[in-house]
Design a protein around this motif. Structure first.
Motif, mmCIF file in Angstrom:
data_model
loop_
_atom_site.group_PDB
_atom_site.id
_atom_site.type_symbol
_atom_site.label_atom_id
_atom_site.label_comp_id
_atom_site.label_asym_id
_atom_site.label_seq_id
_atom_site.Cartn_x
_atom_site.Cartn_y
_atom_site.Cartn_z
ATOM 1 N N ALA A 125 1.118 -1.358 -0.393
ATOM 2 C CA ALA A 125 0.114 0.017 0.034
ATOM 3 C C ALA A 125 0.946 0.962 0.029
ATOM 4 O O ALA A 125 1.584 1.459 0.523
ATOM 5 C CB ALA A 125 -0.653 -0.121 1.136
ATOM 6 N N PHE A 126 0.469 2.212 -0.858
ATOM 7 C CA PHE A 126 1.110 3.420 -1.403
ATOM 8 C C PHE A 126 0.237 4.530 -0.449
ATOM 9 O O PHE A 126 -0.736 4.685 -1.058
ATOM 10 C CB PHE A 126 1.718 4.147 -2.250
ATOM 11 N N GLY A 127 0.808 5.006 0.738
ATOM 12 C CA GLY A 127 -0.872 5.879 1.329
ATOM 13 C C GLY A 127 -2.159 5.011 1.194
ATOM 14 O O GLY A 127 -2.104 4.031 1.784
ATOM 15 N N GLY A 128 -3.160 5.533 0.683
ATOM 16 C CA GLY A 128 -4.389 4.723 0.629
ATOM 17 C C GLY A 128 -4.408 3.691 -0.512
ATOM 18 O O GLY A 128 -5.867 3.087 -1.319
ATOM 19 N N PHE A 129 -3.686 3.637 -1.320
ATOM 20 C CA PHE A 129 -3.403 2.882 -2.562
ATOM 21 C C PHE A 129 -2.467 1.922 -2.635
ATOM 22 O O PHE A 129 -1.799 1.775 -1.769
ATOM 23 C CB PHE A 129 -2.734 4.042 -3.929
ATOM 24 N N LYS A 130 -3.395 0.689 -2.796
ATOM 25 C CA LYS A 130 -3.177 -0.996 -2.575
ATOM 26 C C LYS A 130 -2.984 -1.543 -4.203
ATOM 27 O O LYS A 130 -2.968 -0.991 -5.031
ATOM 28 C CB LYS A 130 -3.953 -1.692 -2.772
ATOM 29 N N ALA A 131 -0.850 -1.441 -4.638
ATOM 30 C CA ALA A 131 -0.663 -1.407 -5.285
ATOM 31 C C ALA A 131 -0.740 -3.077 -5.365
ATOM 32 O O ALA A 131 -1.089 -3.391 -7.127
ATOM 33 C CB ALA A 131 1.023 -0.962 -5.225
ATOM 34 N N LEU A 132 -0.556 -3.455 -4.455
ATOM 35 C CA LEU A 132 -0.738 -4.989 -4.921
ATOM 36 C C LEU A 132 -1.541 -6.031 -3.217
ATOM 37 O O LEU A 132 -1.584 -5.353 -1.822
ATOM 38 C CB LEU A 132 0.852 -6.300 -4.608
ATOM 39 N N ASP A 133 -2.568 -6.349 -3.700
ATOM 40 C CA ASP A 133 -3.828 -6.343 -2.506
ATOM 41 C C ASP A 133 -3.630 -8.519 -2.611
ATOM 42 O O ASP A 133 -4.469 -8.788 -3.321
ATOM 43 C CB ASP A 133 -4.967 -6.196 -3.311
ATOM 44 N N ASP A 134 -3.151 -9.056 -1.717
ATOM 45 C CA ASP A 134 -3.026 -10.176 -1.311
ATOM 46 C C ASP A 134 -2.486 -10.908 -2.191
ATOM 47 O O ASP A 134 -3.841 -12.025 -2.423
ATOM 48 C CB ASP A 134 -4.760 -10.628 -1.177
ATOM 49 N N VAL A 135 -1.865 -10.605 -3.364
ATOM 50 C CA VAL A 135 -1.065 -11.999 -4.521
ATOM 51 C C VAL A 135 -0.290 -12.932 -3.784
ATOM 52 O O VAL A 135 0.954 -12.925 -2.796
ATOM 53 C CB VAL A 135 -0.171 -11.017 -5.078
ATOM 54 N N THR A 136 -0.234 -14.279 -3.801
ATOM 55 C CA THR A 136 0.073 -15.260 -4.142
ATOM 56 C C THR A 136 0.769 -15.672 -4.570
ATOM 57 O O THR A 136 -0.233 -16.180 -6.095
ATOM 58 C CB THR A 136 -0.533 -16.398 -2.999
ATOM 59 N N LEU A 137 1.582 -15.915 -5.521
ATOM 60 C CA LEU A 137 2.417 -16.227 -6.372
ATOM 61 C C LEU A 137 3.827 -17.410 -5.808
ATOM 62 O O LEU A 137 4.061 -17.243 -5.411
ATOM 63 C CB LEU A 137 3.043 -15.261 -7.449
ATOM 64 N N SER A 138 3.784 -18.470 -7.055
ATOM 65 C CA SER A 138 5.338 -19.449 -7.002
ATOM 66 C C SER A 138 6.098 -19.741 -8.103
ATOM 67 O O SER A 138 5.217 -19.676 -8.709
ATOM 68 C CB SER A 138 5.081 -21.068 -5.843
ATOM 69 N N ILE A 175 0.612 -19.381 -16.428
ATOM 70 C CA ILE A 175 0.254 -18.278 -16.267
ATOM 71 C C ILE A 175 -0.851 -17.478 -15.871
ATOM 72 O O ILE A 175 -1.783 -17.478 -15.032
ATOM 73 C CB ILE A 175 -0.204 -17.192 -18.212
ATOM 74 N N SER A 176 -0.259 -16.071 -14.825
ATOM 75 C CA SER A 176 -0.629 -15.473 -14.067
ATOM 76 C C SER A 176 -1.200 -13.967 -14.776
ATOM 77 O O SER A 176 -0.939 -13.122 -14.551
ATOM 78 C CB SER A 176 -0.267 -15.187 -12.974
ATOM 79 N N VAL A 177 -2.691 -12.993 -14.134
ATOM 80 C CA VAL A 177 -3.108 -12.170 -14.943
ATOM 81 C C VAL A 177 -3.211 -11.353 -13.631
ATOM 82 O O VAL A 177 -3.752 -11.814 -12.529
ATOM 83 C CB VAL A 177 -4.247 -12.601 -15.715
ATOM 84 N N LEU A 178 -2.344 -10.723 -13.541
ATOM 85 C CA LEU A 178 -2.464 -9.480 -12.319
ATOM 86 C C LEU A 178 -3.667 -8.426 -13.564
ATOM 87 O O LEU A 178 -3.292 -8.047 -14.241
ATOM 88 C CB LEU A 178 -1.168 -8.483 -11.741
ATOM 89 N N ASP A 179 -3.766 -7.893 -12.477
ATOM 90 C CA ASP A 179 -5.507 -6.424 -12.494
ATOM 91 C C ASP A 179 -5.751 -5.688 -11.292
ATOM 92 O O ASP A 179 -5.735 -6.803 -10.842
ATOM 93 C CB ASP A 179 -6.040 -6.947 -13.658
ATOM 94 N N ALA A 180 -5.214 -4.222 -11.333
ATOM 95 C CA ALA A 180 -5.495 -3.609 -10.026
ATOM 96 C C ALA A 180 -5.053 -3.876 -9.183
ATOM 97 O O ALA A 180 -5.376 -3.990 -7.643
ATOM 98 C CB ALA A 180 -7.510 -2.805 -9.939
ATOM 99 N N GLY A 181 -4.018 -5.084 -8.952
ATOM 100 C CA GLY A 181 -2.845 -5.461 -7.828
ATOM 101 C C GLY A 181 -3.759 -6.782 -7.385
ATOM 102 O O GLY A 181 -3.259 -7.170 -6.256
ATOM 103 N N ILE A 182 -4.362 -7.217 -7.808
ATOM 104 C CA ILE A 182 -5.515 -8.745 -7.926
ATOM 105 C C ILE A 182 -4.813 -9.291 -8.669
ATOM 106 O O ILE A 182 -4.998 -9.176 -10.144
ATOM 107 C CB ILE A 182 -6.287 -8.902 -7.018
ATOM 108 N N ILE A 183 -4.658 -10.199 -8.521
ATOM 109 C CA ILE A 183 -4.924 -12.233 -9.228
ATOM 110 C C ILE A 183 -5.555 -12.480 -9.499
ATOM 111 O O ILE A 183 -6.549 -12.776 -8.900
ATOM 112 C CB ILE A 183 -3.496 -13.118 -8.491
ATOM 113 N N ILE A 184 -6.149 -11.775 -10.975
ATOM 114 C CA ILE A 184 -7.857 -12.012 -10.994
ATOM 115 C C ILE A 184 -8.153 -13.589 -12.150
ATOM 116 O O ILE A 184 -9.336 -14.155 -11.978
ATOM 117 C CB ILE A 184 -8.386 -11.368 -11.996
ATOM 118 N N GLU A 185 -6.820 -14.542 -12.911
ATOM 119 C CA GLU A 185 -6.368 -15.633 -13.120
ATOM 120 C C GLU A 185 -4.969 -16.411 -13.307
ATOM 121 O O GLU A 185 -4.623 -15.885 -13.037
ATOM 122 C CB GLU A 185 -7.132 -15.016 -15.075
#
Length: 217
Positions: free
Chosen positions: A7-20, A202-212
């Protein structure tokens, strides 16, 4: 990465991202500009401290490790901008990485020539980094990251600005890195065709969230 948030202030650049990532595996990470892809790489390599979550390498937490310490543990990266030392020739650009890892200058120069030869680019060794064509600059960045056999390599948009044929050559190199060297590769790239051609998952990241996420099929 496990449940990483930044989080940068009130902006979340990454939100609960899990990746291996496993050794010898190629993971593609795609998403629009501003999705948080580079932030992921910065967290993994110690350039950005996460607000929450954990980063582990071979079972050891590296959350608070400095970038140079993480590199010495076998996790290397490239940068979007190349970041070559323009006052040095190509061989010395690679050798600097070896010296930074604690090796002698002689051993570092020998390793630099070995890596360039493996990549099919020994002719670049004595050329000034400042005058390299864009594609060669990218190749040198990858070569520098491969110094002294890292276990994992993170590539941040390595094909940016490349033609289709240049991207095809890059794809072959990335496959060789994984298959011949057994290096795990995280590929962040806007060229979806390139990602599909080389990635195991493949992982798809959008708005800081892994969506697929899943295999490319």
């Amino acid at each position: 990465l496990r449940s990483i948030s930044v989080a940068f202030g009130g902006f979340k650049a990454l939100d609960d991202v899990t990746l291996s990532l496993k050794k010898g595996e190629i993971i593609g990470l795609i998403g629009p500009n501003g999705a948080g892809k580079t932030t992921c790489v910065n967290v993994i390599t110690g350039f950005q401290v996460p607000s929450s979550g954990s980063v582990t390498l071979d079972g050891e937490s590296i959350n608070t490790k400095a970038p140079h310490s993480i590199r010495r543990r076998g996790l290397a990266r490239t940068f979007q901008a190349g970041r070559l030392f323009t006052g040095l020739d190509v061989l010395d650009n690679l050798a600097v990485a070896g010296v930074g890892l604690g090796l002698s200058r002689r051993a570092s120069e020998d390793e630099a020539m070995r890596v360039l030869t493996w990549m099919g680019a020994p002719h670049l060794a004595e050329l000034p980094a400042a005058g390299l064509p864009y594609t060669d600059e990218r190749r040198v960045g990858i070569a520098r990251a491969l110094m002294f056999s890292p276990a994992f390599l993170l590539l941040d948009e390595p094909a940016a600005g490349m033609s289709e044929s240049e991207a095809s050559d890059l794809a072959k190199l990335i496959k060789r890195v994984a298959n011949e060297l057994g290096v795990g590769v995280l590929l962040i790239e806007h060229n979806v065709g390139l990602v599909l051609s080389v990635s195991d998952q493949i992982s798809v990241l959008d708005a800081g969230i892994i969506i697929e996420e899943g295999d490319k099929d």
